[in-house]
Design a protein around this motif. Structure first.
Motif, short mmCIF file in Angstrom:
data_model
loop_
_atom_site.label_atom_id
_atom_site.label_comp_id
_atom_site.label_asym_id
_atom_site.label_seq_id
_atom_site.Cartn_x
_atom_site.Cartn_y
_atom_site.Cartn_z
N ALA A 141 0.84 -1.21 0.00
CA ALA A 141 0.00 0.00 0.00
C ALA A 141 0.87 1.26 0.00
CB ALA A 141 -0.93 -0.01 1.21
N ALA A 145 1.03 4.23 -2.71
CA ALA A 145 0.75 5.61 -2.29
C ALA A 145 1.88 6.56 -2.71
CB ALA A 145 0.52 5.67 -0.78
N LYS A 148 1.38 7.32 -6.25
CA LYS A 148 0.15 8.13 -6.37
C LYS A 148 0.44 9.59 -5.98
CE LYS A 148 -4.43 7.84 -4.15
NZ LYS A 148 -5.29 8.63 -5.02
N TYR A 149 1.16 9.76 -4.88
CA TYR A 149 1.47 11.12 -4.43
C TYR A 149 2.23 11.89 -5.51
CZ TYR A 149 3.34 15.02 -1.75
OH TYR A 149 3.66 16.29 -1.32
N TYR A 271 1.07 12.48 4.00
CA TYR A 271 0.18 11.86 3.02
C TYR A 271 0.27 10.33 3.12
CZ TYR A 271 -1.58 10.65 -1.72
OH TYR A 271 -2.26 10.11 -2.79
N LEU A 272 1.50 9.83 3.24
CA LEU A 272 1.70 8.38 3.29
C LEU A 272 1.11 7.79 4.55
CD1 LEU A 272 5.35 8.14 1.90
CD2 LEU A 272 3.20 7.81 0.65
N ARG A 274 -1.27 9.07 6.38
CA ARG A 274 -2.73 9.18 6.27
C ARG A 274 -3.28 8.08 5.35
NH1 ARG A 274 -3.23 13.95 3.72
NH2 ARG A 274 -2.22 15.06 5.43
N TYR A 275 -2.55 7.82 4.26
CA TYR A 275 -3.00 6.78 3.33
C TYR A 275 -3.06 5.42 4.04
CZ TYR A 275 -3.57 4.05 -0.92
OH TYR A 275 -4.08 3.20 -1.87
N GLU A 278 -6.05 5.25 6.35
CA GLU A 278 -7.34 5.13 5.66
C GLU A 278 -7.51 3.82 4.90
OE1 GLU A 278 -7.49 8.71 3.31
OE2 GLU A 278 -7.77 9.97 5.10
N ASN A 279 -6.40 3.25 4.44
CA ASN A 279 -6.52 2.10 3.54
C ASN A 279 -6.03 0.77 4.11
OD1 ASN A 279 -7.40 3.31 0.74
ND2 ASN A 279 -5.92 4.73 1.67
#
Ligand code: 4AD
Ligand code: MG
Length: 465
Positions: A141, A145, A148-149, A271-272, A274-275, A278-279
């Motif tokens: 994941a 991410a 993605k970022y 961001y990572l 948080r990702y 959430e995931n």
């Protein structure tokens, strides 16, 4: 039923009961009696096991004798609402095919809790355990991410070489790459040195310690790039935070100064985290409950706090004023040890810290020199429990200054002419950093040892699997 119509256990848990299903996976446990048996099956798609219910009228105890921990099954049956606690649905089996048995007398991964050390010895099987299933799903994941970022922020993914002749960090910790016959190494005419001209590349080469130097070529052409690949360091550090082969993410940006660089690092890492929150909920909850009751709250803390920014000089003052007895005494000019980093992060500020402006002598040649003549515009991001998670800097953009530094360090520049061309032709302010992927994973899994967040760790005296 073909493989493309089979549903994973993860998918089945979000499916309404009442349909015929095929489940395939490995047996975690079996319990029951002659009336009914329950098999916990896991296929790796989720931490959750699917409960397979085998009615004794259809499946005699004898027919299930080879269904033992580790065996691989293909189960056909009906997805039904579960009566039992702990799961919403289960599979009422109508047919079981055993793909492969696992002799209970020798299969090493039994139900009892194994030590991390033991699991490392069976790294070829440890991904089948709950813990390592979680860790490697989270690792996946985080890799996703990261791409993605950068994709969302206008960065280009640049592939930098793994075989190189330049030692980016200048620490002399490179693994050599050669096809020479080690029992018969050709020497130069005077017999004093190895003659690499007959080697594969016609020169001395090694595995890269960092993609940064080539990354700078990308940034000064494409604007914003990042690398994400394996890097290699032959440092003889047998610690819970060092690997000889680790993965690094290295963004490099034209026109960013050190402040922009710090902001990017903070935004990226938040961001990572948080990702992951959430995931990867189920996996994080498992790791939180099993090993580290503060894992999730520590992660939430990082997402919701502004990182502290402190210069190296200020940090040295704080450390000397702390009144603490450190194993390694601190004074201006020394590299901070992990005990110092942890004091700053865990005791003093109680949040992530970005240290900047280090003495030039403890940092690499490419860092931008400050006007004081003593310090350079480097930055290290320090994290609770981990210490340094990111290292980076604004880069020296003046050809004259970088050449002067190279001369001071007595570096051989024959290999670096192409790098110096960036300073010669259209030089520009630019910055970048490296995030150690496994250090990030230590933070988002709560694992204690870096060997437990990479599938097959390479460390001094260990390259098994
Ligand atoms: O601080 P380092 O050595 O910086 C560089 O390599 C720069 N060229 C990066 C850049 O500016 N583009 O390494 C960067 C990060 C460290 O902060 C740490 O997280 C990780 O890489 N790291 C290691 N991780 C595991 N095992 C090791 N032996 C590591 N060495 C560094
Ligand atoms: Mg560093």
């Amino acid at each position: 039923m073909g493989e493309f119509t089979r549903k994973s256990i993860k998918e089945l848990f979000s499916q309404a009961p009442g349909s015929k299903v095929v489940v395939k996976g490995w047996v975690r446990t079996k319990r029951g009696n002659k009336n009914v048996s329950f098999i916990a099956l896991n296929d790796g798609s989720t931490i959750k096991n699917m409960q397979i219910v085998c009615d004794g009228a259809k499946f005699s105890e004898d027919s299930l004798k080879d269904v033992t921990t580790g065996a691989c099954l293909c189960v056909t049956g009906e997805l039904v609402e579960s009566m039992g606690k702990g799961q919403s649905v289960e599979v009422q089996a109508s047919e079981i095919e055993i793909y492969g048995t696992a002799d209970p007398n020798s299969y090493p991964l039994q139900k009892k809790g194994h030590s991390m050390e033991f699991l490392r010895e069976i790294a070829h099987l440890r991904m089948r355990s709950n813990t390592f299933g979680c860790v490697f799903r989270i690792r996946n994941a985080m890799a996703f991410a990261i791409h993605k970022y950068f994709n969302e922020h206008g960065f280009f993914y640049l592939h930098t070489p793994l075989i190189t002749e330049s030692d980016c960090e200048g620490a002399g910790e490179m693994f050599q790459v050669t096809t020479m016959d080690l029992k018969n190494i050709p020497l130069t005419e005077d017999g004093k040195e190895v003659d690499f001209s007959s080697d594969f590349f016609g020169k001395q080469t090694a595995l890269t310690v960092s993609g940064q130097l080539e990354g700078e070529l990308g940034a000064t052409s494409l604007g914003k790039i990042y690398t994400f690949g394996p890097t290699f360091r032959a440092e003889n550090s047998n610690t819970p935070r060092h690997l000889a082969e680790f993965w690094m993410i290295e963004p490099e940006m034209a026109f960013y100064d050190i402040t922009d660089n710090m902001e990017l690092a903070e935004d990226f890492i938040k961001y990572l985290v948080r990702y992951a929150l959430e995931n990867c909920k189920d996996d994080l909850q498992f790791l939180n409950d099993m090993f580290d009751k503060e894992l999730i709250s520590r992660m939430e803390g990082v997402v919701n706090t502004k990182f502290e920014r402190v210069t190296y000089t200020q940090a040295i003052e704080l450390l000397t004023q702390s009144g603490k007895k450190f194993e390694f005494p601190v004074h201006w000019g020394t590299d901070l040890q992990s005990e110092h980093e942890r004091y700053l992060v865990e005791e003093y500020f109680k949040k992530p810290v970005i240290l900047t402006d280090f003495p030039k002598d403890i940092k690499a040649f490419y860092m931008k020199q400050n006007d004081d003549g003593k310090t350079v515009r480097g930055m290290d991001v320090l994290f609770p429990k981990i210490g340094e998670i990111i290292g980076g800097s604004e880069r020296e953009s003046s050809l004259e200054k970088i050449n002067k530094r190279i001369a001071e360090l007595n570096m051989d520049t024959t290999n670096l002419w192409w790098y110096l061309d960036t300073r010669k032709y259209g030089t520009c302010p630019h910055s970048g950093f490296g995030l150690g992927f496994e250090r990030l994973l230590l933070f988002v899994t709560g694992m204690q040892n870096i060997r437990d967040v990479i599938p097959f760790p390479r460390t001094p005296k260990n390259a098994e699997f």
